[in-house]
Design an enzyme around this catalytic site. Structure first.
Site, PDB file in Angstrom:
ATOM      1  N   MET A   7      19.505  86.560 -28.996  1.00  0.00           N
ATOM      2  CA  MET A   7      20.417  87.912 -28.970  1.00  0.00           C
ATOM      3  C   MET A   7      20.217  88.692 -30.213  1.00  0.00           C
ATOM      4  SD  MET A   7      22.008  87.150 -26.492  1.00  0.00           S
ATOM      5  CE  MET A   7      23.287  88.339 -26.416  1.00  0.00           C
TER       6      MET A   7
ATOM      7  N   GLU B 263      25.925  79.461 -32.928  1.00  0.00           N
ATOM      8  CA  GLU B 263      27.291  79.430 -32.648  1.00  0.00           C
ATOM      9  C   GLU B 263      27.970  78.180 -33.238  1.00  0.00           C
ATOM     10  OE1 GLU B 263      28.840  81.607 -31.215  1.00  0.00           O
ATOM     11  OE2 GLU B 263      29.888  81.106 -29.632  1.00  0.00           O
TER      12      GLU B 263
ATOM     13  N   ASN C 149      33.940  85.433 -19.405  1.00  0.00           N
ATOM     14  CA  ASN C 149      33.616  83.927 -19.060  1.00  0.00           C
ATOM     15  C   ASN C 149      35.097  83.405 -18.829  1.00  0.00           C
ATOM     16  OD1 ASN C 149      31.136  83.683 -19.897  1.00  0.00           O
ATOM     17  ND2 ASN C 149      31.314  83.716 -22.128  1.00  0.00           N
TER      18      ASN C 149
ATOM     19  N   HIS D 167      30.468  91.267 -27.984  1.00  0.00           N
ATOM     20  CA  HIS D 167      29.854  90.196 -27.339  1.00  0.00           C
ATOM     21  C   HIS D 167      28.698  91.044 -26.275  1.00  0.00           C
ATOM     22  CE1 HIS D 167      30.223  86.817 -24.014  1.00  0.00           C
ATOM     23  NE2 HIS D 167      29.073  86.484 -24.866  1.00  0.00           N
TER      24      HIS D 167
ATOM     25  N   LYS E  77      28.790  80.472 -39.618  1.00  0.00           N
ATOM     26  CA  LYS E  77      29.260  81.628 -39.425  1.00  0.00           C
ATOM     27  C   LYS E  77      30.072  81.924 -40.814  1.00  0.00           C
ATOM     28  CE  LYS E  77      28.886  82.574 -34.532  1.00  0.00           C
ATOM     29  NZ  LYS E  77      27.837  83.384 -34.075  1.00  0.00           N
TER      30      LYS E  77
HETATM   31  P1  NAI Z   1      19.376  81.327 -31.225  1.00  0.00           P
HETATM   32  O1  NAI Z   1      19.566  80.137 -31.722  1.00  0.00           O
HETATM   33  O2  NAI Z   1      18.490  82.028 -30.446  1.00  0.00           O
HETATM   34  O3  NAI Z   1      19.217  82.451 -32.489  1.00  0.00           O
HETATM   35  C1  NAI Z   1      20.100  82.216 -33.723  1.00  0.00           C
HETATM   36  C2  NAI Z   1      19.064  82.674 -35.224  1.00  0.00           C
HETATM   37  O4  NAI Z   1      20.101  82.630 -35.989  1.00  0.00           O
HETATM   38  C3  NAI Z   1      17.875  81.719 -35.449  1.00  0.00           C
HETATM   39  O5  NAI Z   1      16.829  82.696 -35.493  1.00  0.00           O
HETATM   40  C4  NAI Z   1      18.503  81.244 -36.709  1.00  0.00           C
HETATM   41  O6  NAI Z   1      17.317  81.043 -37.477  1.00  0.00           O
HETATM   42  C5  NAI Z   1      19.288  82.427 -37.260  1.00  0.00           C
HETATM   43  N1  NAI Z   1      20.071  81.886 -38.351  1.00  0.00           N
HETATM   44  C6  NAI Z   1      20.765  80.787 -38.310  1.00  0.00           C
HETATM   45  N2  NAI Z   1      21.490  80.805 -39.689  1.00  0.00           N
HETATM   46  C7  NAI Z   1      21.530  81.718 -40.157  1.00  0.00           C
HETATM   47  C8  NAI Z   1      21.845  82.263 -41.204  1.00  0.00           C
HETATM   48  N3  NAI Z   1      22.651  81.825 -42.018  1.00  0.00           N
HETATM   49  N4  NAI Z   1      21.326  83.604 -41.628  1.00  0.00           N
HETATM   50  C9  NAI Z   1      20.724  84.152 -40.751  1.00  0.00           C
HETATM   51  N5  NAI Z   1      20.183  83.865 -39.720  1.00  0.00           N
HETATM   52  C10 NAI Z   1      20.602  82.621 -39.371  1.00  0.00           C
HETATM   53  O7  NAI Z   1      20.836  81.750 -30.679  1.00  0.00           O
HETATM   54  P2  NAI Z   1      21.309  83.136 -29.814  1.00  0.00           P
HETATM   55  O8  NAI Z   1      21.248  82.660 -28.371  1.00  0.00           O
HETATM   56  O9  NAI Z   1      20.677  84.210 -30.325  1.00  0.00           O
HETATM   57  O10 NAI Z   1      22.940  83.165 -30.340  1.00  0.00           O
HETATM   58  C11 NAI Z   1      23.244  83.845 -31.385  1.00  0.00           C
HETATM   59  C12 NAI Z   1      24.864  84.135 -31.330  1.00  0.00           C
HETATM   60  O11 NAI Z   1      24.903  84.820 -30.067  1.00  0.00           O
HETATM   61  C13 NAI Z   1      25.738  82.878 -30.968  1.00  0.00           C
HETATM   62  O12 NAI Z   1      27.058  83.205 -31.829  1.00  0.00           O
HETATM   63  C14 NAI Z   1      25.807  82.876 -29.630  1.00  0.00           C
HETATM   64  O13 NAI Z   1      26.845  82.124 -29.056  1.00  0.00           O
HETATM   65  C15 NAI Z   1      25.953  84.262 -29.225  1.00  0.00           C
HETATM   66  N6  NAI Z   1      25.484  84.742 -27.685  1.00  0.00           N
HETATM   67  C16 NAI Z   1      24.526  83.962 -27.054  1.00  0.00           C
HETATM   68  C17 NAI Z   1      24.077  84.297 -25.893  1.00  0.00           C
HETATM   69  C18 NAI Z   1      22.819  83.967 -24.968  1.00  0.00           C
HETATM   70  O14 NAI Z   1      22.825  84.006 -23.815  1.00  0.00           O
HETATM   71  N7  NAI Z   1      21.966  83.143 -25.979  1.00  0.00           N
HETATM   72  C19 NAI Z   1      24.802  85.325 -25.197  1.00  0.00           C
HETATM   73  C20 NAI Z   1      25.862  85.970 -25.749  1.00  0.00           C
HETATM   74  C21 NAI Z   1      26.371  85.643 -27.384  1.00  0.00           C
END
Ligand code: NAI
Length: 668
Positions: free
Chosen positions: A318, A396, A494, A444, A401
């Protein structure tokens, strides 16, 4: 003489200027049609005084936008409407047969009933302004051209008209000239009225002979068959009334006289007006217009906080998508924070997507210059000191967070806006980790961010209006369609989807076939059925959302499949469907252990899955998660691909009478 159409004798040429007052564009309001008749009567009576007539708009950048959709979208008395269409077409026939040449002087949009008006004239001249767009877009809003467009355009330009009408294409002046839709193009800097007067004189004097060979339409039936097949391919087999009836009007109307053809067109138009899909499509058009300009949702007089610098936390799926949109849409600097190993892959991904856009000429500046706007960091550097908006997209996990917010609040200004892209955690819960929670909200986005237009803005109990306005402003810059809601499990989109999926799984348990369910919902117009979608998104994701985020007892069909280690076709190669896209027989005893059989027809399945959505929509309004059914419909259309011809779930419930049946009232 009326006040919308005003005729003036300018050296023996009748110059009719038209301008629908207090409207941004000219449309065929009732008053405009009546006024046009008056001017026509005068022209018929006095035509011996004139060498020709020029029709020109009084608006700076709009010739005529066509029918008034407010009229079409409302409840229409079909007999009266039929009479009105017939009258309208008679006016155009009288214009066509005026006996002196007439010229449409076009600058800006010339669309639908506006272009049909121009088609009833002897010739058309247009400026090459960027704003000049000509065409018959009616099929895109669920109707067909009803002012002679299906009859006059093919008679003028041949088969090319069929595609133009079915696709609702709007073309610039140069293309319109090439297609013979207009006769002359002049520079935007030329005096349009003067040029139109010269043109009408040239036609009157015989100095100019217009290209008017009747096109060969002898293969019309074959072309119509092909056109029908082409439409069905696009609609995935659904016979949507607008394109089907447009083809019918052309196929039947072009074989008879123009006058008879116009009657056929009117009959087809009335047929469309009876169809619920035209009402749905018109509603979608209004929803699109409403959400096109998020800044307009900010109250008048309020200046939202300007965002000069963005930050994105998390450079995963994202975070990368959000960075892509910040770069290409705003051209503003963005600080991105993740672990060191995530920075290079993130940048490489962003570059690749931007390069793809550059190849299609979708970027105004070079990819390199956009990439320079990214400041990738893995520590809380001084780069955060002047950030205006932070969008958080880390794992997530509330603990992660919380920690991130604690550290973030120590480095950003106290009034920096903070938004979480969480998909399922309560915004009010996350706000507890934020210093000054009034500046915190949910933002979102949907995946892939650069393709999905929707953005849910979630207001927590502490969120200030200023924060919501800043996010609406950001949505505007990012070219998203925002919907604002209060905190609620699943927000809007959702929340609407959960009951739909839960019912899908109970249907499977009851013994309704997987393919039967998926195909019924595709016939409803969804891009993909619910079982296949679960397979693609991940069965594990669905299971965890139901059990963890919602705290619900999972349906047995879902639980058994998840516990058998089948996480989805794309996840571990095991899902409901196999690699070839066929139902995997191994899944059948898991989803329906009792071997139940239930026979449901397409309509019953559609009703079984659509009704829980509508009931949820009703709850969202009742609980004041949203204050307007339009927010739900925008969310469903642009967040999950709800069929645009149904106008959104709430509108569709109104149109089909379901809302009356369930709740004794309509939502709109
Ligand atoms: P992802 O796992 O692809 O990316 C998360 C990133 O956050 C990773 O690169 C990780 O290294 C980084 N990260 C973790 N802890 C961190 C920290 N303390 N500081 C900085 N970076 C950190 O996950 P994704 O899919 O991008 O999801 C991210 C958020 O977006 C979640 O809250 C998820 O629920 C939400 N989301 C996801 C969707 C999807 O389709 N994948 C759609 C809408 C929302």
């Amino acid at each position: 003489m009326g006040s919308i159409f005003v005729c003036e004798n300018q050296d023996g040429i009748a110059v009719v200027k038209f301008d629908v007052p207090s409207e941004a564009v000219n449309t065929w309001t009732e008053a405009a049609v009546d006024d046009f008749e008056k001017v026509l009567v005068d022209l018929e009576a006095q035509k011996s005084q004139y060498r020709g007539v020029v029709f020109i708009s009084g608006k700076a950048n709009n010739f005529h936008a066509g029918a008034n959709l407010n009229v079409l979208g409302g409840s229409v008395d079909l007999d009266a409407f039929h009479a009105r269409c017939t009258f309208f077409n008679e006016l155009f026939l009288r214009l066509e047969n005026l006996g002196i040449p007439s010229v449409a002087a076009i600058n800006g949009q010339c669309l639908g009933g506006g272009y049909e008006f121009a088609l009833a004239m002897t010739a058309r001249i247009a400026t090459d302004s960027r704003r000049t767009l000509i065409g018959l877009p009616e099929c895109n809003v669920g109707v067909i051209p009803g002012g002679g467009g299906t009859q006059r355009l093919p008679r003028l330009i041949g088969y090319a008209a069929i595609e133009l009408i079915l696709k609702g294409q709007m073309v610039p002046a140069a293309k319109a000239l090439e297609l013979n839709m207009i006769d002359r193009v002049i520079s935007e800097s030329d005096d349009l009225l003067a040029q139109a007067k010269i043109f009408v004189d040239e036609i009157a004097s015989g100095k100019v002979i217009l290209k008017r060979e009747s096109p060969d339409l002898s293969a019309l039936d074959d072309v119509a068959v092909m056109a029908r097949q082409g439409v069905l391919k696009v609609t995935r087999g659904r016979e949507l009334p607008a394109p089907m009836l447009a083809i019918k009007a052309m196929q039947e109307g072009l074989k008879v006289s123009l006058e008879q053809g116009l009657k056929i067109e009117t009959d087809c138009f009335i047929e469309i007006m009876k169809s619920p899909e035209s009402k749905g499509m018109i509603n979608t058009f209004f929803l699109k217009t409403l959400s096109d300009k998020p800044q307009a949702m900010i109250p008048m007089g309020v200046t939202p906080r300007e965002i000069k610098k963005y930050a994105v936390l998390g450079f995963g799926t994202m975070g990368r998508g959000i960075v892509i949109d910040i770069l290409r849409r705003t051209g503003k600097p963005v600080v991105v924070k993740d672990i060191p190993e995530a920075l290079e892959p993130g940048k490489a991904f962003v570059r690749k997507v931007l390069e793809g856009m550059a190849e299609k000429n979708r970027l105004r500046v070079s990819v390199d210059s956009l990439m320079e706007l990214i400041t990738p960091v893995s520590e809380w550097t001084d780069d955060f000191k002047d950030v205006d908006l932070v969008i958080e997209a880390v794992f997530e996990d509330p603990a992660v967070k919380d920690q991130v917010y604690g550290e973030l609040c120590a480095v950003v200004p106290d009034d920096c806006i903070l938004a979480s892209n969480t998909s399922s955690l309560p915004v009010n819960r996350l706000a507890k980790g934020v210093k000054n929670p009034q500046r915190f909200a949910g933002a979102h986005f949907f995946s892939p961010v650069w393709k999905m237009e929707l953005m849910e803005i979630i207001r927590g109990v502490d969120t200030s209006d200023e924060t919501i306005h800043a996010l609406l402003n950001a949505a505007g810059e990012l070219k998203k369609r925002p919907v604002v809601c209060n905190d609620n499990p699943g927000f809007i989109v959702n929340a609407m989807l959960f009951p739909y999926f839960l019912r899908t799984f109970t249907l499977l348990e009851e013994g309704v076939g997987i393919e039967k369910i998926d195909s019924a919902m595709m016939k409803f117009g969804l891009p993909v059925g619910p079982v296949r979608l679960t397979d693609e998104v991940g069965i594990d994701v669905s299971y965890l959302v139901v059990t963890k985020s919602l705290g619900l007892e999972p349906p047995k069909a879902l639980e058994n499949v998840y516990k058998a280690g089948r996480y989805g076709r794309n996840k571990n190669g095991k899902g409901f469907y196999d690699k070839e896209g066929k139902v995997d027989p191994e899944v059948l005893p898991l989803i329906n252990p009792q071997g139940n059989t239930k026979d449901m027809n397409v309509e019953e399945i559609q009703a079984a899955l659509f009704t829980p959505m509508v009931m949820t929509g009703h709850d969202l309004l009742d609980k004041k998660v949203v204050d307007d059914p339009r927010a739900i419909d925008i969310g469903a259309i642009w967040g999950v691909g709800f069929p645009p011809d149904k106008g959104g779930p709430m509108k569709w419930a109104d149109i089909t009478g379901l809302s009356e049946k369930l709740f004794g009232r309509t939502f709109y």
